[in-house]
Each structure stands twice: as C-alpha cells, then as structure tokens.
Design a protein around this motif. Structure first.
Motif, PDB file in Angstrom:
ATOM      1  N   ALA A 108      43.863  44.544  31.745  1.00 35.87           N
ATOM      2  CA  ALA A 108      43.053  43.335  31.856  1.00 35.87           C
ATOM      3  C   ALA A 108      44.028  42.174  32.053  1.00 35.87           C
ATOM      4  N   VAL A 109      44.036  41.586  33.236  1.00 36.80           N
ATOM      5  CA  VAL A 109      45.121  40.676  33.621  1.00 36.80           C
ATOM      6  C   VAL A 109      44.570  39.289  33.925  1.00 36.80           C
ATOM      7  N   GLN A 110      45.103  38.291  33.232  1.00 36.08           N
ATOM      8  CA  GLN A 110      44.719  36.914  33.482  1.00 36.08           C
ATOM      9  C   GLN A 110      45.970  36.063  33.699  1.00 36.08           C
ATOM     10  N   GLY A 111      45.807  34.958  34.411  1.00 33.43           N
ATOM     11  CA  GLY A 111      46.915  34.026  34.591  1.00 33.43           C
ATOM     12  C   GLY A 111      48.105  34.666  35.277  1.00 33.43           C
ATOM     13  N   HIS A 112      49.293  34.312  34.816  1.00 32.33           N
ATOM     14  CA  HIS A 112      50.517  34.800  35.441  1.00 32.33           C
ATOM     15  C   HIS A 112      50.836  36.236  35.032  1.00 32.33           C
ATOM     16  N   ALA A 113      51.165  37.050  36.014  1.00 27.29           N
ATOM     17  CA  ALA A 113      51.707  38.395  35.801  1.00 27.29           C
ATOM     18  C   ALA A 113      52.894  38.508  36.748  1.00 27.29           C
ATOM     19  N   VAL A 164      50.281  36.512  44.546  1.00 28.79           N
ATOM     20  CA  VAL A 164      49.117  37.259  45.036  1.00 28.79           C
ATOM     21  C   VAL A 164      47.937  36.868  44.154  1.00 28.79           C
ATOM     22  N   THR A 165      46.919  36.301  44.765  1.00 31.05           N
ATOM     23  CA  THR A 165      45.765  35.815  44.008  1.00 31.05           C
ATOM     24  C   THR A 165      44.724  36.925  43.833  1.00 31.05           C
ATOM     25  N   ALA A 166      43.676  36.611  43.091  1.00 30.93           N
ATOM     26  CA  ALA A 166      42.653  37.610  42.775  1.00 30.93           C
ATOM     27  C   ALA A 166      41.974  38.138  44.027  1.00 30.93           C
ATOM     28  N   ASP A 167      41.639  37.252  44.977  1.00 30.71           N
ATOM     29  CA  ASP A 167      40.942  37.700  46.187  1.00 30.71           C
ATOM     30  C   ASP A 167      41.795  38.706  46.953  1.00 30.71           C
ATOM     31  N   GLU A 168      43.066  38.403  47.131  1.00 29.90           N
ATOM     32  CA  GLU A 168      43.937  39.330  47.849  1.00 29.90           C
ATOM     33  C   GLU A 168      44.134  40.609  47.056  1.00 29.90           C
ATOM     34  N   ALA A 169      44.254  40.496  45.739  1.00 33.90           N
ATOM     35  CA  ALA A 169      44.456  41.679  44.914  1.00 33.90           C
ATOM     36  C   ALA A 169      43.291  42.650  45.069  1.00 33.90           C
ATOM     37  N   VAL A 170      42.070  42.142  45.089  1.00 32.82           N
ATOM     38  CA  VAL A 170      40.909  43.014  45.238  1.00 32.82           C
ATOM     39  C   VAL A 170      40.828  43.561  46.658  1.00 32.82           C
ATOM     40  N   SER A 171      41.052  42.718  47.656  1.00 36.86           N
ATOM     41  CA  SER A 171      40.887  43.159  49.042  1.00 36.86           C
ATOM     42  C   SER A 171      41.933  44.182  49.458  1.00 36.86           C
ATOM     43  N   LEU A 177      50.958  47.133  36.964  1.00 36.16           N
ATOM     44  CA  LEU A 177      51.008  48.231  37.927  1.00 36.16           C
ATOM     45  C   LEU A 177      51.170  49.590  37.255  1.00 36.16           C
ATOM     46  N   ALA A 178      51.698  49.606  36.031  1.00 32.31           N
ATOM     47  CA  ALA A 178      51.887  50.870  35.323  1.00 32.31           C
ATOM     48  C   ALA A 178      50.553  51.521  34.968  1.00 32.31           C
ATOM     49  N   CYS A 179      49.491  50.727  34.899  1.00 37.95           N
ATOM     50  CA  CYS A 179      48.185  51.259  34.513  1.00 37.95           C
ATOM     51  C   CYS A 179      47.469  51.880  35.706  1.00 37.95           C
ATOM     52  N   ASP A 180      46.495  52.735  35.402  1.00 44.21           N
ATOM     53  CA  ASP A 180      45.720  53.386  36.455  1.00 44.21           C
ATOM     54  C   ASP A 180      44.810  52.404  37.177  1.00 44.21           C
ATOM     55  N   LEU A 181      44.205  51.479  36.434  1.00 39.01           N
ATOM     56  CA  LEU A 181      43.232  50.538  36.976  1.00 39.01           C
ATOM     57  C   LEU A 181      43.570  49.129  36.512  1.00 39.01           C
ATOM     58  N   ARG A 182      43.135  48.147  37.315  1.00 40.45           N
ATOM     59  CA  ARG A 182      43.372  46.752  36.961  1.00 40.45           C
ATOM     60  C   ARG A 182      42.096  45.937  37.171  1.00 40.45           C
ATOM     61  N   VAL A 183      41.671  45.253  36.123  1.00 40.40           N
ATOM     62  CA  VAL A 183      40.601  44.272  36.218  1.00 40.40           C
ATOM     63  C   VAL A 183      41.256  42.915  36.001  1.00 40.40           C
ATOM     64  N   VAL A 184      41.003  41.970  36.906  1.00 43.78           N
ATOM     65  CA  VAL A 184      41.720  40.698  36.840  1.00 43.78           C
ATOM     66  C   VAL A 184      40.744  39.542  36.688  1.00 43.78           C
ATOM     67  N   ALA A 185      41.225  38.506  36.027  1.00 40.40           N
ATOM     68  CA  ALA A 185      40.511  37.237  36.020  1.00 40.40           C
ATOM     69  C   ALA A 185      40.759  36.550  37.360  1.00 40.40           C
ATOM     70  N   GLY A 224      43.313  46.393  47.280  1.00 44.07           N
ATOM     71  CA  GLY A 224      43.282  47.533  46.375  1.00 44.07           C
ATOM     72  C   GLY A 224      44.206  47.404  45.186  1.00 44.07           C
ATOM     73  N   LEU A 225      44.885  46.273  45.072  1.00 43.56           N
ATOM     74  CA  LEU A 225      45.765  46.057  43.929  1.00 43.56           C
ATOM     75  C   LEU A 225      44.959  45.918  42.638  1.00 43.56           C
ATOM     76  N   ALA A 226      43.771  45.353  42.743  1.00 42.56           N
ATOM     77  CA  ALA A 226      42.865  45.222  41.592  1.00 42.56           C
ATOM     78  C   ALA A 226      41.532  45.870  41.929  1.00 42.56           C
ATOM     79  N   ASN A 227      40.880  46.424  40.922  1.00 33.61           N
ATOM     80  CA  ASN A 227      39.581  47.055  41.127  1.00 33.61           C
ATOM     81  C   ASN A 227      38.445  46.050  41.100  1.00 33.61           C
ATOM     82  N   LEU A 228      38.636  44.956  40.354  1.00 37.26           N
ATOM     83  CA  LEU A 228      37.544  44.005  40.139  1.00 37.26           C
ATOM     84  C   LEU A 228      38.134  42.683  39.694  1.00 37.26           C
ATOM     85  N   ALA A 229      37.541  41.583  40.153  1.00 37.97           N
ATOM     86  CA  ALA A 229      37.914  40.247  39.688  1.00 37.97           C
ATOM     87  C   ALA A 229      36.684  39.573  39.096  1.00 37.97           C
ATOM     88  N   VAL A 230      36.870  38.914  37.957  1.00 41.39           N
ATOM     89  CA  VAL A 230      35.773  38.246  37.257  1.00 41.39           C
ATOM     90  C   VAL A 230      36.272  36.911  36.727  1.00 41.39           C
TER      91      VAL A 230
END
Length: 267
Positions: free
Chosen positions: A125-130, A190-197, A139-147, A199-205
């Motif tokens: 679960a990733v928010q703000g700066h990473a 890399v912002t949330a929109d690019e991360a989702v588009s 990236l070590a995790c299987d899935l990423r949900v981002v703010a 495949g870097l992130a599964n979901l942005a909320v």
C-alpha cells in the motif's frame, strides 16, 4: 492512515518496522514517518526478521507505511564517513574485500526477497514518495495499490550507484526494458496514472481510501483455496522463463496435483 490491525499486539516492533498478525493476514508497517520512513541496515534486518516470524497461518502480507510518504529511500546518513551507529559506513564497505562487500549487499537484499515466497501473496500500500530503496521495496511485493498522490522514482543511478535491492528484475517485468531503463537513468517521478497504465500498480485510489482498498483486496485474495493460490502463483511467476511448451507441461503437472488433492489422492 490507521493501521488495519492496530489493536493487535505486535509480533515485532523495532528499528522502524512493526509486524502484526490477524489470522491469515499479516501487516508490516514502516513506522518512522518523521524521517519519511528512510531506510537503513537496521530497518532491513528488521524486515528480514519480520519475514522469518510469519506464522504458517498467514496467506496475505500487507506492507504499509505511516505518514505521508511510503519511503523516501536510503537514509543519507549512509553516505557520511560516520555512517550509522554500530554499522560500518558505506565508505568502509567500499574499502573492504570483494567477498565481504558482496556478502553485505546480499544480506541487505534479504529484506526485499521474502515477499515473493510462493506460500504468501504480498500487497504494498503505497502513498506519497517511494524513492530508491522505497521504490524497490514496493516492487518486492506481488501487488501494489497506490494512493493517487504516489511518486515513484529510482534515483540510484543519478547518485552514481545502481538499484541493487532486487528492484531491477520486477521493474523490467512490469514495464518493459525501455521504460525501465528510462525511469532509472532519468530518475524522474512516476505518478499514479502512469503506474496503473503501465502495470506497475494494480489500482490507484484517493489517499483516504488506501487502507480500505487494500483490506478489500486482501479479503478477496483469501477467497480461493490456499494450495490453488500457491500453484497459480508459481505458474505465473515461471511463465516468462519457460517457453510455450514448457509452460503447457507445467500447467498439466500443476493441475494433476490439484485434481489428485481434490480427489483425496494427494501425498
């Protein structure tokens, strides 16, 4: 953000890392928001210990962080002549022998390796700066949900270094070689929109919904039988290394094990 398991006694709580376990879900929290969860060798050892302490009942591991930033990366104190108290400085490590330096980096990498175990599914679960090591930990995790305020960046190359905490392999797998190279060499965000588009992130909320979204995902991941999840994860992780025929064979072997198990004929 409030911890999804904050009422449970921690199984581990030291050096900026807290582990709590609620039956099949474990939560690993980075707990130094005053320093934007900057990372150090002590934190890496605590993360490694958290992996070793996971009970066999755990099927999903959530990685989260307190404060506005997931992790701003390596604590810059690592690059000072003094380094961290009780730790060799990075300058001291550089002056050591090749075997010693290799072994030390391998030890650091252990904090980023166990998240890929076949018996668990890990969700960041990733928010703000990473940034830097923070990006690699996500990236070590299987899935990423981002703010939707997330900002990923790989800054190691800009500092004259390379990403060495196991992040290069998943980054290339997720976004492809050309984009991974560009992200690393420019050090850009890399912002949330690019991360989702990509495949870097599964979901942005929105940030306020991050914990709830991860909690819902963790619950959904528990819906399938554990052995089927383990077999499916192994199939998917190995797919890029196998050719088409080898993957077909792997699918047949995995399905045979599942059918025999469901028929009560397993070993």
């Amino acid at each position: 953000m409030a911890s999804p398991a904050q009422d449970l006694g921690p199984a581990l709580d030291k050096d900026g890392v807290r582990l709590t376990v609620d039956d099949a879900i474990a939560t690993v929290t980075l707990t130094n928001p005053a320093k934007r969860n900057a990372q150090s060798p002590a934190l890496w050892r605590a993360l490694t210990e958290a992996g070793r302490l996971l009970p066999g009942s755990v099927r999903v591991v959530v990685l989260r962080a307190e404060g506005k930033s997931f992790s701003a990366g390596l604590d810059r104190q690592a690059f000072t002549p003094e380094g961290f108290d009780g730790e060799p400085s990075f300058l001291d490590l550089a002056r050591g022998g090749d075997a010693e330096l290799d072994a030390t980096i391998a030890e650091y990498q252990e904090a980023f390796t166990w998240w890929r175990r076949s018996d668990i599914v890990s969700v960041a679960a990733v928010q703000g700066h990473a940034i830097g090591a923070g990006f690699q930990l996500a990236l070590a995790c299987d899935l990423r949900v981002v703010a939707d305020d997330v900002q990923f960046a790989m800054r190691e190359t800009s500092l004259g270094l390379v990403p060495d905490l196991t992040g290069t392999h998943p980054l290339v797998r997720l976004v492809g070689y050309a984009r991974a190279l560009e992200i690393c060499l420019t050090g850009r965000f890399v912002t949330a929109d690019e991360a989702v588009s990509t495949g870097l992130a599964n979901l942005a909320v929105p940030p306020a919904q991050l914990d709830d979204a991860v909690r819902d995902l963790a619950a959904a991941l528990l819906g399938a039988p554990r052995d089927a999840v383990i077999e499916t994860k192994a199939l998917l992780r190995g797919a890029l290394e196998r050719d088409y025929e080898a993957q077909r064979a792997a699918e047949r072997a995995a399905q045979a094990r599942r059918l025999r198990d469901l028929a009560g004929l397993g070993e």
